[in-house]
Design a protein around this motif. Structure first.
Motif, PDB file in Angstrom:
ATOM      1  N   GLN A   8       0.868  -1.179   0.054  1.00 21.70           N
ATOM      2  CA  GLN A   8       0.130   0.005  -0.092  1.00 21.70           C
ATOM      3  C   GLN A   8       0.856   1.122  -0.060  1.00 21.70           C
ATOM      4  O   GLN A   8       0.507   2.225  -0.778  1.00 21.70           O
ATOM      5  CB  GLN A   8      -0.940  -0.021   1.275  1.00 21.70           C
ATOM      6  N   LEU A   9       2.133   1.162   0.740  1.00 24.49           N
ATOM      7  CA  LEU A   9       2.767   2.487   0.784  1.00 24.49           C
ATOM      8  C   LEU A   9       3.323   2.578  -0.372  1.00 24.49           C
ATOM      9  O   LEU A   9       3.447   3.700  -1.240  1.00 24.49           O
ATOM     10  CB  LEU A   9       3.839   2.014   2.045  1.00 24.49           C
ATOM     11  N   SER A  10       4.062   1.547  -0.998  1.00 24.03           N
ATOM     12  CA  SER A  10       4.468   1.495  -2.437  1.00 24.03           C
ATOM     13  C   SER A  10       3.538   2.014  -3.630  1.00 24.03           C
ATOM     14  O   SER A  10       4.006   2.842  -4.401  1.00 24.03           O
ATOM     15  CB  SER A  10       5.131   0.321  -2.996  1.00 24.03           C
ATOM     16  N   PHE A  22      11.061  12.044  -8.820  1.00 29.32           N
ATOM     17  CA  PHE A  22      11.881  11.580  -7.730  1.00 29.32           C
ATOM     18  C   PHE A  22      12.670  12.840  -6.993  1.00 29.32           C
ATOM     19  O   PHE A  22      12.467  13.206  -5.861  1.00 29.32           O
ATOM     20  CB  PHE A  22      13.159  10.672  -8.007  1.00 29.32           C
ATOM     21  N   HIS A  23      13.282  13.690  -7.813  1.00 32.08           N
ATOM     22  CA  HIS A  23      14.101  14.927  -7.219  1.00 32.08           C
ATOM     23  C   HIS A  23      12.945  16.111  -6.566  1.00 32.08           C
ATOM     24  O   HIS A  23      13.642  16.613  -5.905  1.00 32.08           O
ATOM     25  CB  HIS A  23      15.052  15.383  -8.289  1.00 32.08           C
ATOM     26  N   ALA A  24      11.692  16.061  -7.150  1.00 31.93           N
ATOM     27  CA  ALA A  24      10.856  17.105  -6.618  1.00 31.93           C
ATOM     28  C   ALA A  24       9.966  16.513  -5.494  1.00 31.93           C
ATOM     29  O   ALA A  24       9.245  17.290  -5.042  1.00 31.93           O
ATOM     30  CB  ALA A  24       9.947  17.385  -7.807  1.00 31.93           C
ATOM     31  N   ILE A  41       7.937   5.319   6.858  1.00 30.31           N
ATOM     32  CA  ILE A  41       8.763   5.146   5.719  1.00 30.31           C
ATOM     33  C   ILE A  41       9.828   4.562   5.838  1.00 30.31           C
ATOM     34  O   ILE A  41      10.354   3.720   5.134  1.00 30.31           O
ATOM     35  CB  ILE A  41       8.600   6.554   5.032  1.00 30.31           C
ATOM     36  N   TYR A  42      10.707   5.168   6.912  1.00 26.55           N
ATOM     37  CA  TYR A  42      12.188   4.664   7.134  1.00 26.55           C
ATOM     38  C   TYR A  42      12.110   3.292   7.685  1.00 26.55           C
ATOM     39  O   TYR A  42      13.024   2.435   7.223  1.00 26.55           O
ATOM     40  CB  TYR A  42      12.801   5.606   8.067  1.00 26.55           C
ATOM     41  N   ALA A  50      14.964   3.903  -1.412  1.00 27.34           N
ATOM     42  CA  ALA A  50      14.523   2.339  -1.373  1.00 27.34           C
ATOM     43  C   ALA A  50      13.016   2.535  -1.481  1.00 27.34           C
ATOM     44  O   ALA A  50      12.527   1.391  -2.495  1.00 27.34           O
ATOM     45  CB  ALA A  50      14.850   1.742   0.008  1.00 27.34           C
ATOM     46  N   LEU A  51      12.101   3.351  -1.249  1.00 24.94           N
ATOM     47  CA  LEU A  51      10.904   3.347  -1.351  1.00 24.94           C
ATOM     48  C   LEU A  51      10.415   3.796  -2.866  1.00 24.94           C
ATOM     49  O   LEU A  51       9.808   3.036  -3.580  1.00 24.94           O
ATOM     50  CB  LEU A  51      10.139   4.748  -0.732  1.00 24.94           C
ATOM     51  N   PHE A  52      11.541   4.554  -3.492  1.00 26.95           N
ATOM     52  CA  PHE A  52      11.359   4.963  -4.910  1.00 26.95           C
ATOM     53  C   PHE A  52      11.675   3.452  -5.906  1.00 26.95           C
ATOM     54  O   PHE A  52      10.833   3.066  -6.825  1.00 26.95           O
ATOM     55  CB  PHE A  52      12.327   5.901  -5.474  1.00 26.95           C
TER      56      PHE A  52
END
Length: 192
Positions: A8-10, A22-24, A41-42, A50-52
């Motif tokens: 769900q988080l992903s 990603f960067h923004a 998240i951590y 890692a989430l990305f």
């Protein structure tokens, strides 16, 4: 989200990264978009990158496989390739064009050049497309030499990534359909 699964988080992170890059995307943005605390998240992924990276698996499962499995079928032909393009164009129209493009193609230009882990995910995706296209070409034109088939499949991967990038700039799906029709006509002419 007080209780959540990694999937769900992903999924929620994928929506955010896909739309914003990603960067923004700051950790505060991700907390807001996912409803999961920084700690959550951590503890689940160890951080933003890692989430990305987890989003690539979710994208494959939820977007790529349902669309591309028709091309990966053992008896797929160029008609199935055409059907794959049409499915994705129609999906883009249903959610509204211009759309977000392809998450992998977006990541290829934004993040992959400076990140070997993301580059590996992009290569994995493109290899999958290539393999499917090789098979469809072989079934459509068994007389073509294997080396030529692989070269044409390379061009098909490049076209596919370009088409989904183009979908980020057009509001009319017929523009994409015309590009597909022209490309497949040229390809069929090459296979004669």
């Amino acid at each position: 989200m007080t209780s959540f699964t990694s999937a769900q988080l992903s999924d929620r992170a994928l929506e955010h990264f896909w739309a914003n890059g990603f960067h923004a995307s700051s950790m505060d943005d991700l907390v807001k978009a996912t409803g999961v605390s920084r700690h959550g998240i951590y503890s689940s992924f160890g951080g933003k990158k890692a989430l990305f990276l987890s989003c690539f698996d979710r994208y494959r499962q939820s977007v790529v496989t349902p669309a591309f499995e028709v091309v990966e079928s053992p008896d797929a032909t160029l008609q199935d390739v055409s059907d794959y393009f049409e499915r994705q164009i129609s999906l883009g129209e249903s959610v509204g064009l211009p759309g977000p493009g392809c998450f992998v193609a977006n990541s290829a230009t934004e993040v992959a050049p400076g990140d070997p882990d993301v580059m590996a995910e992009v290569a994995r995706h493109n290899d999958r497309l290539h393999k499917g296209f090789v098979s469809a070409l072989q079934n459509s034109a068994p007389h073509i030499k294997p080396q030529r088939t692989r070269e044409l499949a390379d061009v098909m991967v490049i076209f596919t990534n370009g088409l989904w990038t183009k979908s980020r700039t057009v509001s009319d799906g017929d523009v994409l359909r015309e590009a597909v029709q022209s490309f497949l006509t040229l390809l069929k002419d090459t296979l004669k």
